[in-house]
Structure formats: C-alpha cells, structure tokens
Design an enzyme around this catalytic site. Structure first.
Site, PDB file in Angstrom:
ATOM      1  N   TRP A  28       4.228  25.907  11.584  1.00  0.00           N
ATOM      2  CA  TRP A  28       3.360  24.760  11.826  1.00  0.00           C
ATOM      3  C   TRP A  28       2.441  24.459  10.630  1.00  0.00           C
ATOM      4  O   TRP A  28       1.392  23.831  10.782  1.00  0.00           O
ATOM      5  CB  TRP A  28       2.519  24.961  13.098  1.00  0.00           C
ATOM      6  CG  TRP A  28       3.364  25.233  14.304  1.00  0.00           C
ATOM      7  CD1 TRP A  28       3.628  26.451  14.860  1.00  0.00           C
ATOM      8  CD2 TRP A  28       4.089  24.273  15.065  1.00  0.00           C
ATOM      9  NE1 TRP A  28       4.466  26.313  15.937  1.00  0.00           N
ATOM     10  CE2 TRP A  28       4.770  24.982  16.095  1.00  0.00           C
ATOM     11  CE3 TRP A  28       4.240  22.891  15.003  1.00  0.00           C
ATOM     12  CZ2 TRP A  28       5.580  24.356  17.041  1.00  0.00           C
ATOM     13  CZ3 TRP A  28       5.041  22.260  15.938  1.00  0.00           C
ATOM     14  CH2 TRP A  28       5.700  22.988  16.944  1.00  0.00           C
TER      15      TRP A  28
ATOM     16  N   LYS B 214       7.293  18.852  15.024  1.00  0.00           N
ATOM     17  CA  LYS B 214       6.425  17.696  15.227  1.00  0.00           C
ATOM     18  C   LYS B 214       6.214  16.969  13.900  1.00  0.00           C
ATOM     19  O   LYS B 214       6.447  17.527  12.816  1.00  0.00           O
ATOM     20  CB  LYS B 214       5.081  18.104  15.832  1.00  0.00           C
ATOM     21  CG  LYS B 214       5.141  18.386  17.327  1.00  0.00           C
ATOM     22  CD  LYS B 214       3.776  18.427  17.984  1.00  0.00           C
ATOM     23  CE  LYS B 214       3.907  18.578  19.491  1.00  0.00           C
ATOM     24  NZ  LYS B 214       2.580  18.592  20.169  1.00  0.00           N
TER      25      LYS B 214
ATOM     26  N   ASP C 235      16.061  -2.018  33.344  1.00  0.00           N
ATOM     27  CA  ASP C 235      14.915  -2.073  34.246  1.00  0.00           C
ATOM     28  C   ASP C 235      13.893  -3.101  33.761  1.00  0.00           C
ATOM     29  O   ASP C 235      13.710  -3.312  32.565  1.00  0.00           O
ATOM     30  CB  ASP C 235      14.257  -0.696  34.321  1.00  0.00           C
ATOM     31  CG  ASP C 235      13.022  -0.695  35.204  1.00  0.00           C
ATOM     32  OD1 ASP C 235      13.186  -0.836  36.430  1.00  0.00           O
ATOM     33  OD2 ASP C 235      11.912  -0.587  34.668  1.00  0.00           O
TER      34      ASP C 235
ATOM     35  N   GLU D  91      17.840  -6.100  36.106  1.00  0.00           N
ATOM     36  CA  GLU D  91      16.924  -6.139  37.243  1.00  0.00           C
ATOM     37  C   GLU D  91      15.950  -7.295  37.023  1.00  0.00           C
ATOM     38  O   GLU D  91      14.966  -7.168  36.317  1.00  0.00           O
ATOM     39  CB  GLU D  91      16.156  -4.824  37.374  1.00  0.00           C
ATOM     40  CG  GLU D  91      15.277  -4.793  38.623  1.00  0.00           C
ATOM     41  CD  GLU D  91      14.092  -3.836  38.519  1.00  0.00           C
ATOM     42  OE1 GLU D  91      13.707  -3.272  39.551  1.00  0.00           O
ATOM     43  OE2 GLU D  91      13.545  -3.678  37.414  1.00  0.00           O
TER      44      GLU D  91
END
Length: 820
Positions: A153, A188, A409, A464
C-alpha cells in the site's frame, strides 16, 4: 449542454466531448480540431432526401470512406408505422444527426464502435507483453499512484503519468516472469485532487471487489482478478437459438436458496436452473449481478460496474452458471443499470467526482447529476469517456460472460430530464418530444443497441420504461431507439388495483382487455402479472393478496380447501394465463411466483434485525406433495409448454371477440388458439357460444379447472366441439361477435380454457391431448441430434450435462398411469 427543441428548423452542431479529436490509449493519431469533410455521394442508411452538411463513416461499406451525414431526412420508416410522428420531424432529424455525428467521431478517432467498446482491454489492470498496465481516467487528479498488497500500500514507487486527455497510466514489468500484481490481490487507485487531499478509490474498471464480512459496514476493496489458465472457466456449450417469444424467469441469485443466507452462483446453477427449465421457460433474467455494496438495493445501486457481485462467488462461478443455463437451453439476460450509479464515495464510481467540471466527471454537476428519489448519481451521456465506459461495460458482460442480452433498468429516468418524477404520461406526443427529452441519453441508447445487435444479432434487449415513449422498440436504422422489447408495466398495476380495491363482481372485462392490449403497434412488449417490484416489503404478491393469512393454514391438500383458497388458486392461474396470452409478445415471471410463494421479500436491514428469513425462496413448499402450491406450479409449467407448442405469443393474430360485462367472460383468439376466461364468481355457463375464425373441430388444449391443477375437473377433455357457420358469407356484420364461425363450450366459474382446432397430423404429435389434461412433464432423455438442434420444442446440446444425459426435450404423456 445543448437541449432538444422540437421547433428548430435546423439541427445545431453536435455536443462534442472534451478533446474530441483524440486517439484511444495506444492508438496513434489525433491532436487538433475535428475537421469534417464533405463528399458528393449520399449516405444510404437513411431513407429520403438528404441535405449534406456533416460527415460520418460509411459503416455499411467495407472501406473507410467518409460520406455525408443527413441534416434533414424527408422520410423515415417510423412515419409509415405512425404518421403522427412526422409532426416531430425536427426532433428526429436532430436525434439522428447527433447519433450519426457521434458514430462518425468514434469511427474516426477510435476505429469504430466495436473497437471503442473494447475499453475493458485497455483501461483497468491488464497484462500485455510481459508487463502489467493500469489505466484510469481521472482528469481532476493532480497526482496518482497505484497501491495494493503487491507494494504494501505504498505507492511511492508506482507513480502514474497523465496524458492530455486526463488518463493516468503505469506499466509494471513482470518480476521473474510473473505479474508484479498477483491474481486475487487487493488494489486501489490513490490520487491527489485539486483541494490537495489524497484519496484512495477502487479502480473504476475493476473486475472483482470484496469486503470483510466479519466487520460491520466494512468498505469494499478492489481485487485484481486474473486467474491462471488452469483456474479459468472455459465455456463448453453454445448459446441457445433466439426463441420467437421469450418466456423469462426473473431471478435473484442471492435470495434463491431455501436457507436464510446468501446463495451462490453455483448453487443457483445446480439447484434452481433445472427448476426453471422444468417449468418450460426459455430465458433467465438475472438481477443484482453488478457489484453493489448495499445488498438491500436489489442490485440497483451499482458501485462497481465491471465487477461480479462477490457475495455469490467469483467471476468464474458466474461463468459456470451461464454455461449451465446454456446447456439446458436457457438464454441468459442480465439486469444492467446504466440509468444511475450508487452515491457511495469510498467504494463507488462517485468517488471520482471531486468537484470538477461536468466534462471531467462521469456525472453531471449540480442538481442535474443527482436523482433525488433514488439518492444516486446521474451519468453525463455526452461525455466521451462515459460513452467508452458504458459501451465497454455492455460488451464486457456479453463477451466475457456470454450473456445473451440485457434488461435495461430505469430507462424512463434516462429518457427525460425530469426522470419521470411526479410526471403522469397521458400519451400526448408532446410529452415525449420536447425540451424535457434527454437526447444525450437517447443517443447513448441508440449507440448501445446498434452495437449489441451488431456484435450479437440474436441478442435480446429489453427496456424498462413506464412512459410509453414511441419508437423505443423500433430499429435504430428506422429512426427508433433500438430495443427489442419494453416491459408492459401497466399490467401489474391493474391487477393490484383490482385485488386491493374491487370486488370480483365489479371487475370490468373491457378494462382488463384494454390494459392487456394497450401497446404500440409493431413495438413488442414483455407482459407480466408481477415481478420483483410487487414482491418487496410493503407490497404483496398476487397469491398473498388473494389468500393472505390462510396461506399459513389452508394450503394442505389433506383438508378441504376453504372458499378463500379455492378463489385464490383459481384467480392466480387465470391472472397469470390471461396476462401471458393477451398481454404482449413475451412473458415474465419472478422467481417463486409461479407457485404462489407466500409473504414478501425483505432484505436484511437494521429494521428487521438483519434477518434473512424473508430473503429466500421456500422451494420445499412446492416440493411437498400434500401442499397445494404444486397445483399453481403445474399450471405454470403447462401454460409455458402450451406456448412452446403453439407459439401464440409470436403470432400477429390477436382478436378479442367478446368482453361480456354481465357474464364476466372474455373470449379471444391468439394464434391458432381460442381462449375462454370466465371471471364470474359462481356462474357456470352450459352451451356458451364462442366465436372463432376457422371452421372445424376444436378440443381442449389447456384447462385451469383440471384436477392436476387443483381444479374441480368440470370441463370434459374428451369432447369434440364442432363449429357452426355464422351469418351470411362475405357479410361480417351478420357474424356472431364478428366471427364467421362458432362452437359451444361449458364454462365453469373462475376458469380459463384454451381450445385448439384439430389437425389429425398434429394429433399424432400431441399423443392424446396431454396438455389438455395437464399431463405434461419435462424430463431428461437421451436424444440424438446435432449441437443446437431444436427437438419437439426443447433444446438439445451436444455436450453431456451433469446428469449424464445428452440433451432434453418435452415429453407429452397421454395416460394417467404415465403421469404417476
């Protein structure tokens, strides 16, 4: 941003992305203002007279010649289907020009949509030529590093470089022939934004993300997923052919097990997929596949768009599920959420928004970038990198996981700047084509549909949309948005209203028919009586609305059924069958509703003490032989098999001949079948005259009152119904209910019966009318056929399945003994 105006006489210049004249990463070229050339030959993709102004790629040609974009189109095919649309010609000219201009720019600077949509091979973490390359679009970042378990890290030695387009990158050579970032290790993206603060974020293109389940509220970590060849799942089965009409089983993997816990992809594949196939569905629609940190969001607050939801397993596990579905002849659709994104910062895409301008962010700024009802962020669909991200996202799921299509959606929210909030649509076309229309989003959906159908012509793409937007489901090259189907969302609302607010005697037959048939000509719909929306906490399923607390005490077949249970089971079957038969061009059912699953869905949350009790499916209810759930399940199985045999959903013949308010009877023809629905609570009609098209002999094809479906066995299945001519030949007004022939039937209360016209050749195939008696089963048998061949309505694959069988097909049994 440029907004649509339907009154403009000419289309303004397109909204170009920042630094539009640009190459994609690793592609040489670009570096100036876009120069649009004009040549003399007209484009042939759009009908009618054109005025040349802008240039687009001649995508229909094999060469890369640039030809002219239409500025105005005199005529589009959609005007032939609906002449009222021509009043909004300026809108369609503008929309088409924006779409073609965007395609032109992508073709010029990225090599076309197909190349553009391979972003997942360039962005995120990828292994190329003995090195690991990581790219991230973060134009607001001032400095950036790649951190993770691989460097403890500490990003001091892994600083990234930024190009003029705001893309950060780093190349890390392999160490001793192995990738510097090991498979399944946490990573990350660390960057410093304009305010001076350093923040850590999950890479936007990460393919896997996990959290520490032992810690409450633990944040997600990005995980580099790049398994060795021996651990990668290799697909074994081909995609099943596209059916004429999809019969869709909507499912949520996490809540698909009986135990109060999160189920896995492999458990779903092994335990639930065979049930779906046994009930004769041909398509599975999977919810909540994209990673979402909040489980109770039902998967609709996506945090990591390229990551498989880790609660249920790994990417390889999901591939196993899709492949298993294909082996059973089931196509697989994915519920994709591109209408908004989770508001989460630390583990979501929203973490990349650090107050920069809208052209530097995935989302719009200010109120336009926030959905106040959903508490989520809204994409800037005009942004170049947003288009790359979303189009690549679709291709990733389709190519890497072999999904056969998508259910989009929240399309209504995408179509309009007001997102449909507090907006009632009356059908006035000015509601659809005005300043409220979000053309940026429409252009994105046109690009997406064009791309998906080019990559996979047999793809099924469902929208939708509650608004009823015209031409949403017409092809892009006709002037439409390009979806294959839209959900018929008014139908479940009608049934809920009736079950909650109206006595049976006050049900309107004409109102039911109007709701079921109210759809746009030539735009296909998926009909459903209930979906996951009607199952969530605060609402009730149809079965629970009908039978409520008596489902706890009255479902045993060892005791006489109460009036409530009799009514409930009868109407459950009728509502679902008439919705399928009359409501659209496809059918959808949510997991468990096929057998009347009781109660509601409630995800674990603080309000229920984090309980999973209502977040599971109790399959033991339908598997227990002395419980009445088996009857509703058997009818669901039979009505799907009936559609498989007669293909009435894909038939253009749909004629409603009777809506008798006094008798509470609806009669209609769909395809080769005649349907009779008697909604009356207690009246039996003997010798009830039913109109039909063709003369001949009719027999029962499916009867909801059959004993095997929990009925009373009042309709005779060995009776031939001979037709009589009606009226004068050639004079329709003298016919019975506008039908030239009729036959008479027995119609008990709260029953539905489908009749077919006897064809002696077909009778041999039906083997004694097995469907009519409810004696239809699906079994696994050895069949010989080539890979991909359809046999008697079932799918046959060349590979052996886990049961050792070579394939499957429907078997119609004719004797009582055979059905035991």
């Amino acid at each position: 941003m440029l907004c649509l105006t339907s009154s403009s006489s000419s289309a303004p210049a397109p909204l170009l992305p920042s630094l539009a004249d640009r190459p994609s990463p690793g592609i040489a070229g670009g570096g100036g203002n876009v120069r649009l050339s004009v040549v003399s030959s007209p484009r042939r993709s759009w009908p009618g007279k054109v005025k040349t102004n802008f240039s687009v790629p001649a995508t229909a040609r094999k060469n890369k010649t640039m030809v002219t974009v239409v500025e105005e189109v005199d005529h589009l095919p959609i005007y032939d289907l609906d002449p009222k649309l021509e009043e909004f010609k300026d809108h369609f000219n503008y929309r088409i020009k924006r779409y073609l201009d965007q395609k032109c720019l992508i073709e010029k600077h990225e090599g076309g949509l197909e190349e553009f949509s391979k972003g997942y091979l360039k962005f995120g973490i990828n292994t190329v030529d003995g090195a690991t390359i990581y790219r991230e679009w973060a134009p607001a970042a001032q400095e950036a590093q790649l951190i993770g378990e691989f460097n403890n890290w500490n990003g001091a030695k892994h600083k990234m470089e930024k190009d003029k387009f705001g893309i950060w990158s780093i190349k890390i050579s392999h160490v001793n022939g192995k990738p510097a970032i090991p498979h399944n290790s946490k990573v990350k993206f660390r960057f410093r934004h304009g305010g001076g603060a350093w923040v850590d974020r999950i890479p936007a293109w990460i393919r896997y993300a996990t959290f520490d389940a032992s810690k409450f509220g633990a944040p997600y970590d990005g995980v580099h997923w790049d398994p060795p060849a021996c651990e990668r799942y290799v697909f074994k089965h081909p995609r099943p052919p596209k059916p004429d009409a999809p019969r869709i089983y909507e499912a949520h993997v996490g809540m698909s097990g009986e135990e109060p816990e999160v189920s896995t992809y492999r458990e779903f594949a092994d335990n639930v997929l065979p049930r779906i196939r046994a009930n004769n569905y041909n398509t599975v629609q999977l919810m909540a596949i994209m990673e979402h940190s909040y489980y109770a969001s039902f998967g609709y607050h996506v945090t990591n768009f390229f990551a498989v939801s880790s609660r249920s397993g790994t990417p390889e596990d999901l591939k196993y599920l899709v492949d298993k579905a294909h082996s059973l002849g089931l196509r697989v659709l994915m519920d994709v959420v591109h209408s908004h994104a989770s508001n989460n910062v630390t583990d979501g895409l929203n973490g990349y928004d650090v107050g920069q301008n809208t052209h530097e962010s995935y989302f719009h700024t200010g109120d336009r970038g926030y959905h106040k009802l959903w508490d989520s962020r809204l994409f800037n669909y005009a942004n170049w990198e947003v288009l790359r991200f979303l189009l690549s996202n679709l291709r990733y799921w389709m190519d890497e996981f072999m999904f056969d299509g998508f259910r989009f959606d929240g399309v209504t929210s995408m179509l309009y700047h007001h997102h449909g909030i507090n907006k009632g649509f009356t059908g006035n076309y000015k509601e659809y084509f005005s300043l409220d229309t979000d053309v940026d989003a429409i252009v994105y959906m046109m690009l997406a549909n064009h791309l998906m159908h080019k990559l996979l012509p047999e793809a099924t793409i469902v929208a939708e949309d509650v608004s009823g937007m015209p031409v949403l489901c017409r092809p892009v090259d006709e002037g439409g948005v390009g979806f294959d189907f839209r959900l018929a969302m008014a139908i479940p609302d009608r049934w809920i209203d009736y079950l909650k607010n109206k006595e049976d005697r006050k049900w309107s037959m004409s109102e039911i028919v109007q709701t079921l048939t109210n759809r746009r000509y030539t735009e296909k719909c998926i009909a459903y009586a209930e979906s996951h929306d009607q199952s969530i906490v605060g609402d009730k399923t149809i079965a629970f609305l009908l039978m409520d607390k008596e489902m706890y005490t009255g479902m045993s077949d060892l005791q006489p059924a109460s009036p409530t249970i009799n009514r409930g089971i009868a109407l459950q079957k009728m509502i679902h069958f008439i919705t399928m038969a009359l409501g659209g061009d496809g059918y959808l059912n949510f997991m468990g509703n096929e057998f009347g699953h009781p109660e509601w869905i409630d995800f674990p949350r603080e309000g229920n003490n984090w309980s999973y009790d209502k977040c599971r499916r109790q399959w033991s209810l339908v598997d227990t032989d002395h419980l009445r759930y088996k009857y509703m399940n058997a009818f669901d199985q039979a009505m799907n098999a009936l559609e498989e045999e007669f293909s009435f959903l894909s038939s253009s013949k749909q004629i409603v001949s009777d809506m008798n308010e006094k008798d509470k009877v609806i009669v209609f023809e769909r395809g080769d079948l005649v349907f009779v629905f008697n909604f009356h609570p207690n009246k039996t009609y003997k010798g009830y005259k039913v109109g039909c098209d063709l003369p001949g002999k009719y027999r029962v094809a499916l009867d909801s009152d059959a004993l095997v479906f929990g009925g009373h066995g009042r309709v005779g299945h060995d009776v031939d119904h001979f037709t009589s001519p009606e009226g004068m030949p050639g004079v329709p007004e003298t016919n019975f209910n506008n039908r030239p022939n009729s036959f008479k039937v027995l119609s008990p209360p709260r029953t539905c019966v489908a009749y077919y016209r006897v064809d002696e050749d077909r009778e041999e195939l039906r083997r004694g009318g097995a469907v009519a008696s409810g004696k239809i089963v699906t079994e696994y048998i050895d069949v010989e056929a080539t890979s991909g061949e359809t046999i008697s309505g079932g799918w046959k694959g060349s590979e052996k399945d886990d049961c050792g069988k070579k394939g499957m097909k429907f078997v119609f049994r004719s004797s009582d003994e055979d059905c035991k």
